[in-house]
Write an enzyme that holds these catalytic residues in place. Structure first.
Site, PDB file in Angstrom:
ATOM      1  N   THR A  60       0.846  -1.199   0.000  1.00 54.12           N
ATOM      2  CA  THR A  60       0.000   0.000   0.000  1.00 54.12           C
ATOM      3  C   THR A  60       0.881   1.247   0.000  1.00 54.12           C
ATOM      4  O   THR A  60       1.949   1.254   0.610  1.00 54.12           O
ATOM      5  CB  THR A  60      -0.886  -0.021   1.272  1.00 54.12           C
ATOM      6  OG1 THR A  60      -1.773  -1.136   1.177  1.00 54.12           O
ATOM      7  CG2 THR A  60      -1.694   1.262   1.419  1.00 54.12           C
ATOM      8  N   GLU A  69      -0.389  -5.200   6.217  1.00 53.24           N
ATOM      9  CA  GLU A  69       0.917  -5.322   5.567  1.00 53.24           C
ATOM     10  C   GLU A  69       1.792  -6.338   6.290  1.00 53.24           C
ATOM     11  O   GLU A  69       2.486  -7.141   5.670  1.00 53.24           O
ATOM     12  CB  GLU A  69       1.613  -3.954   5.533  1.00 53.24           C
ATOM     13  CG  GLU A  69       0.956  -2.988   4.564  1.00 53.24           C
ATOM     14  CD  GLU A  69       1.527  -1.592   4.608  1.00 53.24           C
ATOM     15  OE1 GLU A  69       1.410  -0.885   3.592  1.00 53.24           O
ATOM     16  OE2 GLU A  69       2.070  -1.176   5.643  1.00 53.24           O
TER      17      GLU A  69
HETATM   18  C1  5RP Z   1       1.439   2.091   4.326  1.00 57.51           C
HETATM   19  C2  5RP Z   1       2.902   1.965   4.309  1.00 57.51           C
HETATM   20  C3  5RP Z   1       3.611   2.480   3.098  1.00 57.51           C
HETATM   21  O1  5RP Z   1       4.297   1.434   2.525  1.00 57.51           O
HETATM   22  C4  5RP Z   1       4.555   3.556   3.521  1.00 57.51           C
HETATM   23  O2  5RP Z   1       3.808   4.550   4.192  1.00 57.51           O
HETATM   24  C5  5RP Z   1       5.274   4.164   2.318  1.00 57.51           C
HETATM   25  O3  5RP Z   1       4.374   4.894   1.555  1.00 57.51           O
HETATM   26  P1  5RP Z   1       4.818   5.689   0.260  1.00 57.51           P
HETATM   27  O4  5RP Z   1       5.259   4.683  -0.743  1.00 57.51           O
HETATM   28  O5  5RP Z   1       3.563   6.420  -0.136  1.00 57.51           O
HETATM   29  O6  5RP Z   1       5.922   6.636   0.662  1.00 57.51           O
HETATM   30  O7  5RP Z   1       3.538   1.461   5.202  1.00 57.51           O
HETATM   31  O8  5RP Z   1       0.908   1.672   5.546  1.00 57.51           O
END
Ligand code: 5RP
Length: 229
Positions: free
Chosen positions: A29, A106
């Site tokens: 995500t 996740e």
């Molecule tokens: C979501 C997450 C994402 O992997 C993390 O926040 C990184 O996000 P982005 O790729 O938008 O920087 O842990 O819960």
């Protein structure tokens, strides 16, 4: 497209090269995972056969719209590979995740996978975890009590994540406490202590889980890191 977005796209697209025909794949995500899912959608249209488990409703919607076949844990026991983003990548690929609020699913999906690949822009790599506030998912019941317990472990007052005037709710109906604890010298111990607290569902510390990280610099250069310990 900004250079940072371009780096996320390059890391996301590169990771799809690790997906082989017939694999069962966990879909992460976030804005980096978004590019991975978009590229996977193209590969599926070209004929790649996969079955995927999304880590959030957001990713599920994107994957469905692209025609990526989805399954649940009622249908699969183990996944071949999960690809996901991270908020910080520390030594030995220890991670902080959960900036996008999907940490619980996740972690469940990554823990059920033979291989876990992280995709990120190179700016997420740090010498020590903790500059990014550590997300901790807690049940709403007695969250005030849980917050005080979490504060003792992380050494700072956690901040309840909000969505406007309301508490932010995860896909699991829980709250998130963001903990700006500064440098985390012993992530294994902090993770263990948090998980022992009643009311804590999951922490955003992912230690000894990631096998590989694909990092993209703003100049387009890709760096592949493997976990040694
Ligand atoms: C979501 C997450 C994402 O992997 C993390 O926040 C990184 O996000 P982005 O790729 O938008 O920087 O842990 O819960």
């Amino acid at each position: 497209m900004s250079e940072a977005t371009n780096a996320k796209r390059r890391a996301g697209e590169k990771s799809v090269e690790y997906i082989e025909d017939g694999m069962t794949v966990g879909l992460g995500t976030g804005s980096t995972a978004y590019h991975m899912v978009a590229r996977l959608g193209e590969r599926v249209r070209e004929g790649l056969r996969v079955r995927c488990v999304p880590t959030s409703r957001r990713t599920e919607e994107q994957a469905r719209a692209l025609g990526i076949p989805l399954v649940t844990f009622a249908e699969v026991r183990q996944l071949d590979l999960t690809i996901d983003g991270a908020d910080e990548i520390g030594p030995d690929l220890a991670l902080i995740k959960g900036g996008g609020g999907a940490l619980l699913r996740e972690k469940l999906v990554a823990a059920a996978s033979r291989r876990f690949i992280i995709i990120a822009d190179a700016g997420k790599r740090v010498a020590a975890l903790g500059q990014f506030p550590l997300p901790v998912e807690v049940v709403p019941f007695a969250w005030e009590v849980t917050t005080r317990r979490v504060a003792k472990v992380v050494g700072v007052e956690p901040s309840m994540r909000r969505a406007g005037a309301d508490a932010y709710l995860t896909d699991n109906g829980n709250y998130i406490l963001d903990c700006a604890c500064g440098e985390i010298t012993d992530p294994v111990r902090m993770e263990r202590e948090l998980k022992l607290l009643p009311g804590v569902v999951e922490s955003g510390l992912f230690v000894r889980m990631a096998d590989l990280a694909i990092l993209a610099a703003e100049d387009g250069e890709l760096e592949i890191l493997e976990r040694r310990a």
